[in-house]
Design a protein around this motif. Structure first.
Motif, PDB file in Angstrom:
ATOM      1  N   GLY A  27       1.432  -1.723   5.231  1.00 56.83           N
ATOM      2  CA  GLY A  27       1.662   0.186   5.336  1.00 56.83           C
ATOM      3  C   GLY A  27       3.472  -0.063   4.799  1.00 56.83           C
ATOM      4  O   GLY A  27       3.879   0.551   4.297  1.00 56.83           O
ATOM      5  N   VAL A  82      -9.566   5.216   3.465  1.00 60.15           N
ATOM      6  CA  VAL A  82      -9.129   5.961   4.600  1.00 60.15           C
ATOM      7  C   VAL A  82      -9.200   7.477   4.377  1.00 60.15           C
ATOM      8  O   VAL A  82      -9.005   8.378   5.436  1.00 60.15           O
ATOM      9  CB  VAL A  82      -7.134   6.474   4.744  1.00 60.15           C
ATOM     10  CG1 VAL A  82      -6.784   5.450   5.104  1.00 60.15           C
ATOM     11  CG2 VAL A  82      -6.645   6.284   3.464  1.00 60.15           C
ATOM     12  N   GLN A 111       1.685   4.165   3.209  1.00 60.60           N
ATOM     13  CA  GLN A 111       1.894   4.020   4.854  1.00 60.60           C
ATOM     14  C   GLN A 111       2.085   4.609   6.182  1.00 60.60           C
ATOM     15  O   GLN A 111       2.614   4.975   6.620  1.00 60.60           O
ATOM     16  CB  GLN A 111       3.534   4.748   4.128  1.00 60.60           C
ATOM     17  CG  GLN A 111       3.459   3.603   2.700  1.00 60.60           C
ATOM     18  CD  GLN A 111       5.417   4.211   2.508  1.00 60.60           C
ATOM     19  OE1 GLN A 111       6.277   4.973   2.911  1.00 60.60           O
ATOM     20  NE2 GLN A 111       5.931   4.678   0.876  1.00 60.60           N
ATOM     21  N   CYS A 112       0.598   3.537   6.198  1.00 65.00           N
ATOM     22  CA  CYS A 112       0.008   3.885   7.423  1.00 65.00           C
ATOM     23  C   CYS A 112       1.159   3.031   9.009  1.00 65.00           C
ATOM     24  O   CYS A 112       1.096   2.259   8.885  1.00 65.00           O
ATOM     25  CB  CYS A 112      -1.339   3.335   8.055  1.00 65.00           C
ATOM     26  SG  CYS A 112      -2.696   4.370   6.666  1.00 65.00           S
ATOM     27  N   GLY A 127      -3.724  -3.003   0.927  1.00 71.36           N
ATOM     28  CA  GLY A 127      -4.472  -1.496   0.040  1.00 71.36           C
ATOM     29  C   GLY A 127      -4.946  -0.913   0.091  1.00 71.36           C
ATOM     30  O   GLY A 127      -6.327  -1.861   0.891  1.00 71.36           O
ATOM     31  N   CYS A 171       0.334   0.339  10.310  1.00 67.04           N
ATOM     32  CA  CYS A 171      -0.585  -0.989   9.514  1.00 67.04           C
ATOM     33  C   CYS A 171       0.393  -1.952   9.167  1.00 67.04           C
ATOM     34  O   CYS A 171       1.369  -1.047   8.573  1.00 67.04           O
ATOM     35  CB  CYS A 171      -1.035  -0.778   8.461  1.00 67.04           C
ATOM     36  SG  CYS A 171      -1.453  -1.588   6.526  1.00 67.04           S
ATOM     37  N   CYS A 184       0.647  -1.199  -0.407  1.00 68.08           N
ATOM     38  CA  CYS A 184      -0.280  -0.431  -0.290  1.00 68.08           C
ATOM     39  C   CYS A 184       1.490   0.792   0.157  1.00 68.08           C
ATOM     40  O   CYS A 184       1.642   0.963   0.769  1.00 68.08           O
ATOM     41  CB  CYS A 184      -0.956   0.058   1.472  1.00 68.08           C
ATOM     42  SG  CYS A 184      -1.588   1.152   1.448  1.00 68.08           S
TER      43      CYS A 184
HETATM   44  S1  SF4 Z   1      -4.298   0.748   6.649  1.00 68.92           S
HETATM   45 FE1  SF4 Z   1      -5.005   0.745   4.636  1.00 68.92          FE
HETATM   46  S2  SF4 Z   1      -4.371   2.977   3.972  1.00 68.92           S
HETATM   47 FE2  SF4 Z   1      -3.014   2.245   6.302  1.00 68.92          FE
HETATM   48  S3  SF4 Z   1      -1.368   1.150   4.698  1.00 68.92           S
HETATM   49 FE3  SF4 Z   1      -2.584   0.002   5.672  1.00 68.92          FE
HETATM   50  S4  SF4 Z   1      -3.795  -0.900   4.263  1.00 68.92           S
HETATM   51 FE4  SF4 Z   1      -2.834   1.368   3.598  1.00 68.92          FE
END
Ligand code: SF4
Length: 359
Positions: free
Chosen positions: A129, A206, A122-123, A171, A126, A119
């Motif tokens: 990410g 998000v 990059q939170c 993702g 997570c 993804c």
């Molecule tokens: S929480 Fe969702 S948007 Fe954020 S990095 Fe993970 S998969 Fe991506």
């Protein structure tokens, strides 16, 4: 090097019609092929017995039907649930891997599917990410996850099938909207053997504002969930920096008002409770103020720890107080049960980076 044939399940019906025109075939053949692919889930062109041998040969020379190969399967048993949560690792035609999760609860069998490999947002909390971003999944790869899971279920218990789909796997689905929409349309085609009402499908984002606006105007009946995690702009930027800066709260709130007015459907606000970060009474007050401006319900989630990540889950007493404040403010609030944490299949834990994706 031989050129890889295009996966035919990536084509829309319109693209199939164009492909038939190029092969000198009438347009109705496209409809027949679409039915074989998405209603009968044909694994080969030979299975499409309604087509002439010559056409089947032409199709197999031009296209492939790529089915996702299951390479791993793990189960996690929860005290509160009779059936296990299952994490399934699937291989794509380019050897990349994606994870999908099956969650059984009451009368539902929910498939949590991926829309990207990695993804770009990059939170930091997570695992997906932290993998970085490889590529978007094609529409055929998205439907392929559902068919692979359905096949597995049917082999185990004839008649058993997926009843709900959530785009909460790897993702950000609204950074791959075209393919996600195409996949949903194929999975919800009326009168097909596997046809799911769009109301049973949830897209979780998000908050990609332009794509929320697009969904609101699309006429789709899918549900929308928005991962908010804080109703304070600065704090949100510390939790999910890229997403929060690109899609600021003020504009996000406005787009959700427009979305709910246009569709008449509520949005689910997903709020991951992180100990000492977004779990105070002030946080609850800001969330209540934000959520009261449009039709919504709030879903609180306990954080599932990931090794080497600093975030921690809150105590249940903190969560109860947070929920109580929101409910006393007139909001509808649920606490989402978390399934699959022991096999890293719970929210925010999916990642294939450490497994073996090719570089
Ligand atoms: S929480 Fe969702 S948007 Fe954020 S990095 Fe993970 S998969 Fe991506």
């Amino acid at each position: 090097m031989t050129e890889q044939k295009k996966n035919i399940t990536d084509l829309t019906l319109k693209e199939l019609q164009q492909a038939m025109a190029l092969l000198g075939e009438p347009s109705f053949r496209a409809t027949q092929i679409h039915q074989w692919l998405f209603s009968h889930q044909a694994a080969s062109f030979d299975a499409m017995t309604i087509l002439s041998l010559a056409l089947r040969k032409k199709l197999s020379e031009t296209f492939s039907i790529h089915q996702l190969e299951q390479v791993d399967h793990q189960e996690s048993f929860e005290e509160t649930c009779e059936s296990p949560t299952e994490k399934i690792l699937l291989k794509l035609s380019d050897q990349n891997l994606v994870e999908s999760v099956l969650i059984a609860s009451e009368n539902r069998m929910t498939a949590c599917v991926s829309s990207q490999i990695g993804c770009p947002l990059q939170c930091p909390f997570c695992a997906t990410g932290r993998m970085g971003f490889r590529r978007n999944l094609s529409a055929g790869e998205i439907t392929g996850q559902i068919y692979a899971l359905n096949q597995m279920l049917a082999l185990r218990e004839p008649g058993k099938t997926i009843t709900n789909i959530v785009f909460m796997g790897m993702g950000e689905p609204l950074l791959n909207t075209d393919n996600v929409i195409e996949a949903i349309e194929n999975l919800s085609t009326r009168n097909y053997n596997f046809c799911l009402s769009q109301k049973k499908i949830t897209i979780s984002t998000v908050g990609v504002i332009p794509e929320i606006q697009r969904l609101g105007q699309s006429g789709m009946k899918t549900k929308l969930a928005v991962s908010l995690h804080s109703a304070d702009q600065q704090k949100r930027e510390s939790i999910m920096p890229i997403a929060a800066r690109q899609y600021p709260l003020k504009e996000l709130g406005k787009s959700l008002c427009e979305y709910t007015s246009a569709t008449g459907m509520p949005v689910t606000i997903v709020y991951l409770l992180l100990k000492g970060i977004n779990d105070s009474l002030d946080d609850a007050k800001m969330l209540a103020k934000f959520a009261k401006t449009f039709l919504c319900k709030i879903n609180l989630i306990d954080y599932n720890s990931i090794i080497n990540i600093k975030f921690k889950p809150v105590y249940s007493t903190t969560r109860d107080m947070f929920q109580e404040y929101l409910m006393n403010s007139g909001l509808y609030v649920t606490v989402r049960k978390s399934y699959g944490a022991t096999i890293n299949a719970a929210c925010g834990q999916l990642a294939t980076a450490g497994i073996q994706n090719p570089q």
